[in-house]
Design an enzyme around this catalytic site. Sequence first.
Site, PDB file in Angstrom:
ATOM      1  N   HIS A  51       0.814  -1.224   0.000  1.00  0.00           N
ATOM      2  CA  HIS A  51       0.000   0.000   0.000  1.00  0.00           C
ATOM      3  C   HIS A  51       0.847   1.272   0.000  1.00  0.00           C
ATOM      4  O   HIS A  51       0.678   2.118  -0.891  1.00  0.00           O
ATOM      5  CB  HIS A  51      -0.980  -0.017   1.168  1.00  0.00           C
ATOM      6  CG  HIS A  51      -1.644   1.292   1.419  1.00  0.00           C
ATOM      7  ND1 HIS A  51      -2.494   1.896   0.495  1.00  0.00           N
ATOM      8  CD2 HIS A  51      -1.578   2.152   2.472  1.00  0.00           C
ATOM      9  CE1 HIS A  51      -2.924   3.051   0.990  1.00  0.00           C
ATOM     10  NE2 HIS A  51      -2.376   3.231   2.172  1.00  0.00           N
ATOM     11  N   HIS A  77       3.881   6.880   5.470  1.00  0.00           N
ATOM     12  CA  HIS A  77       2.707   7.574   5.997  1.00  0.00           C
ATOM     13  C   HIS A  77       1.908   6.793   7.034  1.00  0.00           C
ATOM     14  O   HIS A  77       1.186   7.393   7.831  1.00  0.00           O
ATOM     15  CB  HIS A  77       1.795   8.040   4.849  1.00  0.00           C
ATOM     16  CG  HIS A  77       0.928   6.979   4.262  1.00  0.00           C
ATOM     17  ND1 HIS A  77       1.341   6.159   3.232  1.00  0.00           N
ATOM     18  CD2 HIS A  77      -0.345   6.595   4.546  1.00  0.00           C
ATOM     19  CE1 HIS A  77       0.360   5.334   2.905  1.00  0.00           C
ATOM     20  NE2 HIS A  77      -0.669   5.569   3.683  1.00  0.00           N
ATOM     21  N   ASP A  78       2.021   5.476   7.066  1.00  0.00           N
ATOM     22  CA  ASP A  78       1.281   4.685   8.048  1.00  0.00           C
ATOM     23  C   ASP A  78       2.135   4.182   9.203  1.00  0.00           C
ATOM     24  O   ASP A  78       1.637   3.441  10.063  1.00  0.00           O
ATOM     25  CB  ASP A  78       0.609   3.494   7.367  1.00  0.00           C
ATOM     26  CG  ASP A  78      -0.714   3.859   6.707  1.00  0.00           C
ATOM     27  OD1 ASP A  78      -1.348   4.836   7.152  1.00  0.00           O
ATOM     28  OD2 ASP A  78      -1.115   3.178   5.752  1.00  0.00           O
ATOM     29  N   GLU A  81       0.885   5.559  12.651  1.00  0.00           N
ATOM     30  CA  GLU A  81      -0.480   5.139  12.962  1.00  0.00           C
ATOM     31  C   GLU A  81      -0.608   3.634  13.180  1.00  0.00           C
ATOM     32  O   GLU A  81      -1.362   3.199  14.054  1.00  0.00           O
ATOM     33  CB  GLU A  81      -1.416   5.574  11.830  1.00  0.00           C
ATOM     34  CG  GLU A  81      -2.885   5.304  12.080  1.00  0.00           C
ATOM     35  CD  GLU A  81      -3.767   5.919  11.009  1.00  0.00           C
ATOM     36  OE1 GLU A  81      -4.770   5.287  10.653  1.00  0.00           O
ATOM     37  OE2 GLU A  81      -3.441   7.027  10.531  1.00  0.00           O
ATOM     38  N   ASP A  82       0.137   2.848  12.409  1.00  0.00           N
ATOM     39  CA  ASP A  82      -0.102   1.407  12.392  1.00  0.00           C
ATOM     40  C   ASP A  82       1.057   0.542  12.868  1.00  0.00           C
ATOM     41  O   ASP A  82       0.977  -0.680  12.818  1.00  0.00           O
ATOM     42  CB  ASP A  82      -0.499   0.964  10.975  1.00  0.00           C
ATOM     43  CG  ASP A  82      -1.858   1.513  10.575  1.00  0.00           C
ATOM     44  OD1 ASP A  82      -2.697   1.727  11.461  1.00  0.00           O
ATOM     45  OD2 ASP A  82      -2.070   1.744   9.376  1.00  0.00           O
ATOM     46  N   ASP A 138      -3.279   8.368  -1.123  1.00  0.00           N
ATOM     47  CA  ASP A 138      -3.735   7.331  -0.198  1.00  0.00           C
ATOM     48  C   ASP A 138      -5.193   6.980  -0.454  1.00  0.00           C
ATOM     49  O   ASP A 138      -5.577   5.794  -0.461  1.00  0.00           O
ATOM     50  CB  ASP A 138      -3.548   7.830   1.241  1.00  0.00           C
ATOM     51  CG  ASP A 138      -4.040   6.845   2.276  1.00  0.00           C
ATOM     52  OD1 ASP A 138      -3.595   5.682   2.267  1.00  0.00           O
ATOM     53  OD2 ASP A 138      -4.879   7.235   3.116  1.00  0.00           O
TER      54      ASP A 138
END
Length: 202
Positions: A51, A77-78, A81-82, A138
């Site tokens: 992704h 970018h994640d 957050e993840d 995204d």
Amino acid sequence: MLQPTESPSVRDAYMNDRQAIAALLKALHFAADKHRDQRRKDIEASPYINHPIEVAELLARVGDVQDLVTLQAAILHDTLEDTKTTVEELDAAFGADVRHVVEEVTDDKRLPRVERKRLQIEHAPHLSSRAKLVKLADKISNVRAVTQTPPANWPLSRRQEYLDWTEKVVAGLRGCNPQLEKLYDEVLSQGRGVLQSKQPVA
């Protein structure tokens, strides 16, 4: 290989290209390590790293984005957050500019999902130009995924609601990149057509 007769300007451009490639590969290696045990929610459980790679690729190929900070932030970018990546770790590895963009596009997982989605709509118009680009790419990637390889447990209604929600987020991102916005519109239209075709006939 550079030849001795090449001018300083050519050598400088070559070195700049090498440094940019190395910086992108550093971000990719970092993200791949952080997401190494994560999978997408589709039936095939695709590797999660696919992704962020797609997001960066869309920016470079479709959006003609050449800004290194934006492309690194797309790959990363994640991570906040993840994964268990910290702000300090990201800053130390990639600098304040990259860290700031990643922070801008990071949801606060302590909040309920409905509130996080509402805040994305509210914050979209106020993001930096770099963060808007990452957020737009995204959403293109996610609309494609929800259309073509959705989470295994998502009913049709939730998939349709997701597409509708992305349209509200993207409304606040308009004006940042015409090529990406055009692609989003096309992907959204196609996605709605696919989901509409799956509606049971009355």
